[in-house]
Design an enzyme around this catalytic site. Structure first.
Site, PDB file in Angstrom:
ATOM      1  N   LYS A 131     -57.479 -42.538-106.192  1.00 24.69           N
ATOM      2  CA  LYS A 131     -58.585 -42.301-105.323  1.00 24.69           C
ATOM      3  C   LYS A 131     -58.456 -41.711-104.041  1.00 24.69           C
ATOM      4  CE  LYS A 131     -61.100 -46.477-105.251  1.00 24.69           C
ATOM      5  NZ  LYS A 131     -61.495 -47.862-105.046  1.00 24.69           N
TER       6      LYS A 131
HETATM    7  C1  E4P Z   1     -64.071 -49.575-105.474  1.00 24.93           C
HETATM    8  O1  E4P Z   1     -64.175 -48.757-106.032  1.00 24.93           O
HETATM    9  C2  E4P Z   1     -64.681 -49.599-104.108  1.00 24.93           C
HETATM   10  O2  E4P Z   1     -63.559 -49.415-103.311  1.00 24.93           O
HETATM   11  C3  E4P Z   1     -65.365 -51.138-103.792  1.00 24.93           C
HETATM   12  O3  E4P Z   1     -66.281 -51.344-104.937  1.00 24.93           O
HETATM   13  C4  E4P Z   1     -65.932 -51.143-102.331  1.00 24.93           C
HETATM   14  O4  E4P Z   1     -66.706 -52.191-102.082  1.00 24.93           O
HETATM   15  P1  E4P Z   1     -67.307 -52.823-100.800  1.00 24.93           P
HETATM   16  O5  E4P Z   1     -68.254 -51.883-100.434  1.00 24.93           O
HETATM   17  O6  E4P Z   1     -67.921 -54.282-101.013  1.00 24.93           O
HETATM   18  O7  E4P Z   1     -66.004 -52.823 -99.864  1.00 24.93           O
END
Ligand code: E4P
Length: 288
Positions: free
Chosen positions: A113
């Protein structure tokens, strides 16, 4: 058991392998997992250690993350597991790339990521050329998704995900799910090399509507996976309608994805804020 008519891959969004085990037990399958620095900070082992006043050194926290990811790999050996680089507003593309290479070597099914920022996109362009699979995170606009497409042209399908953050748009009063349908529509003009991963899922309707819209992947927290399993793994049909409540619609923009990525305006305050929060959650684990 995986429902036969399910065309979206289901990922678990979390940093605790015990949740993954339970998610697999409840559904009979989990296709992959996404992690991020805030989710790793919430891992029960890390939390216990922090409660005892024992922070990690920089090396210890990275090996802790690696161990969590390796355990996830044993649970989902065939799926994709997203591992996020550390990035704050001063992290350069080269620094991200260096971390990406290291993290990509942790497990055979890693997907790295990177933030959808200028430096993140620069790193993405290089990463795909070196054969590193990536997941572009903190995406809040159609322009950012277009830039991801443009920066990674030539990559194989499956090597690039883009993660629009639905819940955080909803929190701001905008209908995050509109962004999913807008990106799907825009990507219809492309070669299909970027897969759409619906992220920041907060409720079962986000999860169900992502399936209905045909998102390639949806990543949902354990409690949503559990609710979906308890409801019998439903897949919404033609009779399903998503209720956006009072959220403001996000209109579709006619964007030419054939342009080069530097030509798109990729700025968004939630990307900057999200990057800063991931960095501070990570730093809170580390000894001075
Ligand atoms: C996943 O890839 C993301 O980092 C995650 O879904 C973020 O979620 P949030 O907005 O609830 O922190």
């Amino acid at each position: 058991m995986r429902p036969k008519n399910l065309n979206t891959r289901i990922f678990l969004d979390g940093g605790d392998p015990d949740e993954t085990k339970e998610g697999i037990r409840l559904t009979g399958f989990i296709d992959g997992q996404t992690t991020n620095p805030s989710l790793i900070a919430k891992n029960p082992v890390a939390r216990r250690r922090m409660e005892q006043g024992e922070k990690f050194t920089k090396t210890e926290i990275l090996s802790f993350y690696r161990d969590v990811v390796r355990e996830l790999y044993t649970l989902i050996p065939e799926g994709s597991i997203s591992v996020e680089v550390y990035a704050d507003s001063s992290t350069t593309a080269d620094e991200m790339l260096k971390q990406a290479k290291e993290m990509f070597s942790w497990i055979p099914n890693a997907q790295i990521k990177l933030p959808t920022t200028h430096e993140g996109l620069k790193a993405a362009e290089q990463a795909v050329k070196s054969g590193i699979r990536i997941n572009m995170t903190l995406c809040f606009t159609q322009e950012q998704a277009a830039a991801v497409y443009a920066a990674t042209k030539g990559a194989r399908k499956g090597d690039v995900f883009v993660s629009p953050f639905i819940g955080r748009l909803d929190d701001k009063g905008e209908n995050g799910m509109d962004l999913i349908s807008n990106i799907i529509k825009m990507y219809k003009n492309g070669d299909g090399h970027v897969e759409l991963l619906t992220a920041s899922v907060r409720n079962i309707d986000h999860h169900l509507y992502a399936l209905k819209l045909g998102s390639d992947i949806v990543t949902s927290p354990f409690k949503i996976i559990k609710e979906w399993a308890e409801r019998g793994l439903p897949i919404p049909g033609n009779d399903y309608t998503y209720d956006p409540k009072n959220l403001k619609p996000i209109g579709f923009k006619d964007i030419d994805i054939a342009k080069s990525w530097q030509d798109f305006d990729i700025s968004h305050e939630l990307t900057d804020r999200g990057q800063a929060k991931f960095a501070s959650d990570w730093n809170s684990l580390i000894k001075e």
